[in-house]
Design an enzyme around this catalytic site. Structure first.
Site, PDB file in Angstrom:
ATOM      1  CG  HIS A  53      -4.245 -18.422 -11.417  1.00 53.73           C
ATOM      2  ND1 HIS A  53      -4.962 -19.071 -10.446  1.00 53.73           N
ATOM      3  CD2 HIS A  53      -4.185 -17.124 -11.020  1.00 53.73           C
ATOM      4  CE1 HIS A  53      -5.310 -18.229  -9.497  1.00 53.73           C
ATOM      5  NE2 HIS A  53      -4.854 -17.029  -9.832  1.00 53.73           N
ATOM      6  CD  GLU A  55      -3.432 -23.882 -12.465  1.00 50.79           C
ATOM      7  OE1 GLU A  55      -3.661 -24.479 -11.397  1.00 50.79           O
ATOM      8  OE2 GLU A  55      -3.065 -22.685 -12.509  1.00 50.79           O
ATOM      9  CB  CYS A  83      -7.589 -21.815  -7.526  1.00 49.39           C
ATOM     10  SG  CYS A  83      -7.739 -20.933  -9.097  1.00 49.39           S
ATOM     11  CB  CYS A  86      -7.264 -23.081 -12.442  1.00 51.71           C
ATOM     12  SG  CYS A  86      -6.290 -21.563 -12.506  1.00 51.71           S
TER      13      CYS A  86
END
Length: 151
Positions: A53, A55, A83, A86
């Site tokens: 992701h 992040e 999420c 993360c």
């Protein structure tokens, strides 16, 4: 334009890279002392990595650059609410502050669905600001999914 808005604009540019690669358009940039120390965009499909992701990519780059997995006194700007995965990584990295654009009503972990950052049982607390340029961030996501549905 505020500093938060400027950095979210940068995250949106990074989200554009994800969009061009056929990835969900989310971008993230990690700032320390008004300088970029890490940035990333969603790449789980291209990297064959469910953890890639935006992040996580930004945290990885910053950690490698700093030669440290702890990233204190930093602010992470991300175009979409993090999420749970993360959020956990952000807490473990000791990021000081998270600023995000669009809220994620399906998997958001900064208050929309879960409130991972707000749980006082963590040994590190993070300041969170959401909704910065939320309309622009949300539009980028909506455009992406609208285009995918047409295909």
């Amino acid at each position: 334009m505020t500093t938060d808005e400027q950095w979210i604009q940068h995250a949106l540019l990074l989200a554009g890279k994800a969009y061009q690669q056929g990835e969900v358009p989310v971008g993230a940039v990690l700032i320390k002392n008004d300088k970029i120390i890490g940035e990333g965009w969603n790449q789980p499909i291209g990297h064959h990595d469910p953890s890639a992701h935006a992040e996580i990519m930004a945290l990885r780059l910053a950690g490698q650059s700093a030669q440290n997995y702890r990233l204190p006194k930093t602010t992470l700007y991300v175009s979409l609410e993090p999420c749970v995965m993360c959020a956990g990584a952000i807490i473990h990295a000791r990021v000081e502050r998270v600023v995000f654009g669009a809220y994620d009503p399906k998997t958001g972990a900064a208050g929309s669905v879960f409130n991972v950052f707000g749980d006082n049982r963590h040994n590190h607390q993070i300041a969170v600001t959401g909704g910065i340029l939320a309309e622009q961030c949300g539009n980028k996501l909506r455009d992406f999914f609208r285009e995918r549905r047409k295909k």
